[in-house]
Every structure is written in structure tokens, then in C-alpha cells.
Write an enzyme that holds these catalytic residues in place. Structure first.
Site, PDB file in Angstrom:
ATOM      1  N   LYS A 197       1.091  -0.786   0.363  1.00 52.04           N
ATOM      2  CA  LYS A 197       0.013   0.225   0.067  1.00 52.04           C
ATOM      3  C   LYS A 197       1.001   1.283   0.283  1.00 52.04           C
ATOM      4  O   LYS A 197       2.271   1.191   0.346  1.00 52.04           O
ATOM      5  CB  LYS A 197      -0.357   0.244   1.588  1.00 52.04           C
ATOM      6  CG  LYS A 197      -0.338  -0.086   2.221  1.00 52.04           C
ATOM      7  CD  LYS A 197      -1.398  -0.226   3.553  1.00 52.04           C
ATOM      8  CE  LYS A 197      -0.171   0.389   5.712  1.00 52.04           C
ATOM      9  NZ  LYS A 197      -0.941  -0.125   6.095  1.00 52.04           N
ATOM     10  N   ARG A 204      -9.691   0.531  15.610  1.00 49.35           N
ATOM     11  CA  ARG A 204     -10.544   0.831  14.350  1.00 49.35           C
ATOM     12  C   ARG A 204     -11.375   0.059  13.643  1.00 49.35           C
ATOM     13  O   ARG A 204     -12.407   0.433  13.913  1.00 49.35           O
ATOM     14  CB  ARG A 204      -8.897   1.001  13.540  1.00 49.35           C
ATOM     15  CG  ARG A 204      -8.518   2.385  12.607  1.00 49.35           C
ATOM     16  CD  ARG A 204      -7.039   2.033  11.753  1.00 49.35           C
ATOM     17  NE  ARG A 204      -6.512   0.615  11.909  1.00 49.35           N
ATOM     18  CZ  ARG A 204      -5.183   0.720  10.871  1.00 49.35           C
ATOM     19  NH1 ARG A 204      -4.511   1.456  10.604  1.00 49.35           N
ATOM     20  NH2 ARG A 204      -4.863  -0.624  10.834  1.00 49.35           N
ATOM     21  N   ARG A 215       2.063 -11.053   7.924  1.00 52.18           N
ATOM     22  CA  ARG A 215       1.797  -9.336   7.024  1.00 52.18           C
ATOM     23  C   ARG A 215       2.822  -8.497   7.245  1.00 52.18           C
ATOM     24  O   ARG A 215       2.656  -7.122   7.773  1.00 52.18           O
ATOM     25  CB  ARG A 215       0.543  -9.166   7.391  1.00 52.18           C
ATOM     26  CG  ARG A 215      -0.684  -9.489   7.257  1.00 52.18           C
ATOM     27  CD  ARG A 215      -2.097  -9.215   7.297  1.00 52.18           C
ATOM     28  NE  ARG A 215      -2.107  -7.596   8.091  1.00 52.18           N
ATOM     29  CZ  ARG A 215      -2.751  -8.245   9.732  1.00 52.18           C
ATOM     30  NH1 ARG A 215      -2.857  -9.655  10.148  1.00 52.18           N
ATOM     31  NH2 ARG A 215      -2.417  -7.510  10.400  1.00 52.18           N
ATOM     32  N   HIS A 252      -5.048  -7.191  13.995  1.00 56.26           N
ATOM     33  CA  HIS A 252      -3.517  -6.004  13.739  1.00 56.26           C
ATOM     34  C   HIS A 252      -3.177  -5.464  15.246  1.00 56.26           C
ATOM     35  O   HIS A 252      -3.970  -5.334  15.891  1.00 56.26           O
ATOM     36  CB  HIS A 252      -4.127  -4.782  13.275  1.00 56.26           C
ATOM     37  CG  HIS A 252      -2.853  -4.172  12.892  1.00 56.26           C
ATOM     38  ND1 HIS A 252      -1.814  -4.522  12.073  1.00 56.26           N
ATOM     39  CD2 HIS A 252      -2.663  -2.422  12.725  1.00 56.26           C
ATOM     40  CE1 HIS A 252      -0.735  -3.735  11.846  1.00 56.26           C
ATOM     41  NE2 HIS A 252      -1.135  -2.173  11.862  1.00 56.26           N
ATOM     42  N   TYR A 289      16.107  31.565   3.742  1.00 50.94           N
ATOM     43  CA  TYR A 289      14.579  32.852   3.236  1.00 50.94           C
ATOM     44  C   TYR A 289      14.485  32.616   4.992  1.00 50.94           C
ATOM     45  O   TYR A 289      15.775  32.335   6.146  1.00 50.94           O
ATOM     46  CB  TYR A 289      13.228  31.719   3.712  1.00 50.94           C
ATOM     47  CG  TYR A 289      12.438  31.198   1.760  1.00 50.94           C
ATOM     48  CD1 TYR A 289      13.008  32.609   1.091  1.00 50.94           C
ATOM     49  CD2 TYR A 289      13.039  30.146   1.422  1.00 50.94           C
ATOM     50  CE1 TYR A 289      12.334  32.829  -0.153  1.00 50.94           C
ATOM     51  CE2 TYR A 289      12.070  30.232  -0.225  1.00 50.94           C
ATOM     52  CZ  TYR A 289      12.150  31.532  -0.911  1.00 50.94           C
ATOM     53  OH  TYR A 289      11.781  31.357  -1.880  1.00 50.94           O
ATOM     54  N   CYS A 342      13.771  24.890   1.334  1.00 50.79           N
ATOM     55  CA  CYS A 342      13.355  25.125   0.098  1.00 50.79           C
ATOM     56  C   CYS A 342      12.559  24.155  -0.558  1.00 50.79           C
ATOM     57  O   CYS A 342      12.032  23.488  -0.535  1.00 50.79           O
ATOM     58  CB  CYS A 342      14.424  26.557  -0.645  1.00 50.79           C
ATOM     59  SG  CYS A 342      15.365  27.160  -0.222  1.00 50.79           S
ATOM     60  N   MET A 343      11.353  24.883  -1.221  1.00 56.00           N
ATOM     61  CA  MET A 343      10.685  24.300  -2.389  1.00 56.00           C
ATOM     62  C   MET A 343      10.885  22.896  -3.049  1.00 56.00           C
ATOM     63  O   MET A 343      11.072  22.030  -3.040  1.00 56.00           O
ATOM     64  CB  MET A 343       8.962  24.976  -2.961  1.00 56.00           C
ATOM     65  CG  MET A 343       8.654  24.296  -4.195  1.00 56.00           C
ATOM     66  SD  MET A 343       7.647  25.140  -4.356  1.00 56.00           S
ATOM     67  CE  MET A 343       6.480  26.080  -3.551  1.00 56.00           C
ATOM     68  N   ASP A 344      12.247  23.314  -3.645  1.00 57.89           N
ATOM     69  CA  ASP A 344      12.991  22.879  -4.965  1.00 57.89           C
ATOM     70  C   ASP A 344      14.186  22.404  -4.961  1.00 57.89           C
ATOM     71  O   ASP A 344      15.339  21.771  -5.872  1.00 57.89           O
ATOM     72  CB  ASP A 344      12.947  23.324  -6.535  1.00 57.89           C
ATOM     73  CG  ASP A 344      11.596  23.851  -6.219  1.00 57.89           C
ATOM     74  OD1 ASP A 344      10.507  22.953  -6.595  1.00 57.89           O
ATOM     75  OD2 ASP A 344      11.188  24.872  -6.898  1.00 57.89           O
TER      76      ASP A 344
END
Length: 391
Positions: A38, A136, A227, A168, A271, A318-320
Site C-alpha cells: 500500500k 480501528r 503481513r 492488527h 529565507y 526551500c521548495m525545490d
């Protein structure tokens, strides 16, 4: 193979194979192993990882939802797939058509699935989810009379076939006394419910309860299938289990240097001007940022590996991009590879160490690696496949 060498994740199939064999060695002969894939196989790429796990011998796969199962089927994966989460009943016929297994957590849900399948020639294989203390999803395992009556009704539904039953563990990766007692109590509740169901003629073929922690710490609970999730990818579910199994990280995250410049003392970086050079410094701009899944909250609190040496990240991420002080690596040049986590030159940075600095778990970091980062699958040092989400 052709891909943009800006930032990428190396996926070691050798290490995946090693971890699989280590987990197999923990469980009894004849016990099935379900590969949990998953969340894009915890960020490792669902289809390539599923294909490799099937080649290794995993008898089952598990995903969170119908969309993830469809992705595997489109990718040519034919192994049984269990959906661990909710699928709207309106899609019941799709589940049957694709040969999927659906968890069933309540009588109401079972009735809704069965209603949608009326008139269908085929039955939907389901795995009953028992709640033994996770609180759950699930039928209450500690309310025997009511739950047994509800599951008797499910077992009599002609369009549903109870193939499996499972639970679980929330703290099976902990050696704390109270947690260990709770785990034992959960298993007792599970086996008591299995006995109660057997008494009314309900005996599912596959009983499963062991996640990564339980597979490592309580292999005697393996029953018919285990699992393991995070352990498959070479990461311990908790530090309590260190030394109990030899796991090797499957993913390494790498980036490259864009630019290198020399700065005098008292120069602020990035920044917010949160970092100021104290001495003359050589600063590299590296092509990874929070949009890639490298959290901004790690700013100035982490090191990378460059030519096998640790170099501190400085200033706000930073972002990138982000900046790194490479003063102590004078031979570094533009285009050099920087390791965010993984091995380089005899040293290594664990994803767990980054998670600890963030006050989170490695699952979150690996699942958060952005889809603009290609995954490069390696046998030894040979690239065998490239998964590019954006082309």
C-alpha cells in the site's frame, strides 16, 4: 537508463531480496507471506516492488484501497490482493471481476456488499477483520456472543466467501512489559474468537495477525500468513527490535549539486535569514526541497553525505532546493551526488535518524517522497528499471 539526474531514489532489489529471506526465516515452513505494498509500496513503487515480491515467492499482496489494487492489476500483477481498507459497496462487482479480496469489518458492510452482488454468478472472497484492541476497523473480538451471531449471518451469505480472518497489533514492536502483555491479550482474544467460530462451523482458510513487529518478536503467532510491512523495506518498526533481525534499507535518496559559491563571514543564507556564516564558507545548492518530500522542518538540523563525508544542511529548506556547507570537501564540484539518506563511502544515514529529528516515524518520510522523484531499481550496481511518474 534515461532519467533526469536532479533528485532520485535508488531502490536496491538485492536488499529487498535479503529482507524477504530474513523474514521468511522467522516464520514456520508453510506459512504464507503477504507483501504489504500500500501507499505505493511505502514510496518504493508499487508495481515494480510487487512484481519482485511475487518473483521471490510472496503468496499474497495487500493494498489500502481499490485504486491501488487496480494499479497492480494494470501492471500485470495476478497474485491474490487483499484490500485492507474500505471499498464502497457500489464497487463490489469490480472487486469480483478483478479477483480481489476485501476486508469486511461489520455486519452492515457485509450486507451492503452482498446486496450489490445479487444476480452475480461469482462470489467475493472476503477476510473478516476482528478488533482485538486496535480500536480501528473490525468486529469486536471480545464480545463473543454478538460477534459470533453476526459472523454466522455473514457466513450464510451466498455471494460472500470467507477466505480469511485477521487482526492488527498496535504495539507488537514494543518490548515494554505493559505493551507485551497487551499484545498477548490481543492474541488470546483472537484465538478465543477463532475457537468460538469453529464451534459454529466457521473455519477460514487463512488466519493472519503478524505485522512487522510481531513477525520479528512473536513468530509463534504466525498462524497461516504474516503481513510484514516496513521491515520488508529494511526499516525496523521500532528501536526495540534492533539486533533481532538483519535488515538492509531498500531505498536511498540522492540529489546533485547545482552551484558552489564561496561566502565571507556574516552572510545570511536562504529565507528568513535564519543562518549566518561564522567563518569563510563554501556553500553548495542541492536540488532537493520540501516539494520533493524533504521536510522544511529539518532546516539546519540534518547532514548529507558527500564523497563519504558528512556535510551540514544550512538555512531554510526551500521548495525545490536547499543549501549545504561543503567547506570541508574542497574537491566537490557541480554535478556531484549528495546522499540525503542511504550509504556513501562507508558511512550511512538512516531514514530513521531523520524521522527521529522530526518527532515522527520513517513510514511518513518514505511515503512522502514526491512522485516527481524517479525510482531507480538496482541489481547490484546495474540499473534494471526506472519508474518515472512524470514523463
Amino acid at each position: 537508463m534515461d532519467y533526469l539526474k536532479r533528485t532520485w531514489a535508488d531502490i536496491s532489489l538485492d536488499n529487498l531480496n535479503h529482507n524477504y529471506q530474513q523474514l521468511r526465516a522467522k516464520i514456520p515452513s508453510g506459512c504464507r507471506l503477504l507483501g504489504v505494498v500500500k501507499a505505493d509500496a511505502y514510496g518504493h513503487g508499487a508495481v515494480p516492488i510487487s512484481r519482485h515480491l511475487c518473483e521471490l515467492g510472496a503468496e499474497f499482496l495487500a493494498v489500502s484501497n481499490l485504486e491501488e489494487a487496480m494499479q497492480l492489476r494494470r501492471g500485470g500483477i495476478r497474485r491474490p490482493i487483499l484490500i485492507l481498507g474500505y471499498t464502497p459497496p457500489a464497487y463490489a462487482r469490480d472487486l469480483v471481476a478483478m479477483g480481489l479480496r476485501q476486508e469486511v469489518h461489520s455486519l452492515e458492510y457485509a450486507r451492503a456488499l452482498h446486496e450489490e452482488l445479487k444476480g452475480s454468478e461469482r462470489r467475493l472472497k472476503v477476510h473478516i477483520k476482528l478488533d482485538t484492541g486496535m480500536s480501528r476497523l473490525g468486529f469486536f473480538a471480545y464480545d463473543h456472543p454478538k460477534t459470533v451471531e453476526e459472523l454466522k449471518e455473514v457466513a450464510q451469505m451466498p455471494k460472500l466467501l470467507i477466505e480469511g480472518i485477521f487482526m492488527h497489533f498496535p504495539v507488537a514492536d514494543s518490548i515494554d512489559g505493559a505493551d507485551a502483555n497487551f499484545t498477548h491479550t490481543q492474541f488470546e482474544r483472537f484465538t478465543q474468537m477463532l475457537s468460538a467460530l469453529k464451534g459454529v462451523g466457521i473455519e477460514p482458510e487463512i488466519r493472519h495477525c503478524c505485522n512487522s513487529g510481531a513477525t520479528i518478536l512473536y513468530p509463534e503467532y504466525a498462524l497461516d500468513m504474516v503481513r510484514p510491512g516496513i521491515a520488508t523495506y529494511g526499516v525496523l518498526p521500532s528501536e526495540d527490535l534492533r539486533g533481532m533481525i538483519d535488515l538492509r534499507p531498500v531505498m536511498s535518496l540522492r540529489s546533485t549539486i547545482f552551484q558552489i559559491r564561496d561566502f565571507e563571514p556574516n552572510i545570511t543564507i536562504s529565507y528568513g535569514r535564519t543562518y549566518t556564516t561564522e567563518d569563510p564558507a563554501r556553500i553548495a545548492v542541492v536540488g532537493i526541497g520540501y516539494a520533493d518530500g524533504f521536510p522544511r522542518s529539518l532546516s539546519s538540523n540534518v547532514s548529507f553525505l558527500l564523497h563519504g563525508r558528512r556535510v551540514p544542511q544550512v538555512g531554510r529548506i526551500c521548495m525545490d532546493m536547499c543549501m549545504v556547507d561543503i567547506t570541508r570537501v574542497p574537491e566537490a564540484k557541480v554535478g556531484d551526488v549528495v546522499t540525503v539518506f542511504g550509504e556513501d563511502g562507508g558511512d550511512s544515514i538512516e531514514v530513521t535518524s531523520l524521522a527521529n529529528r522530526l518527532g515522527t516515524i520513517p513510514y511518513e518520510l518514505m511515503c512522502g517522497i514526491n512522485k516527481r522523484i524517479p525510482r531507480i531499481y538496482l541489481n547490484g550496481e546495474d540499473e534494471t528499471e526506472v519508474l518515472q511518474y512524470i514523463v
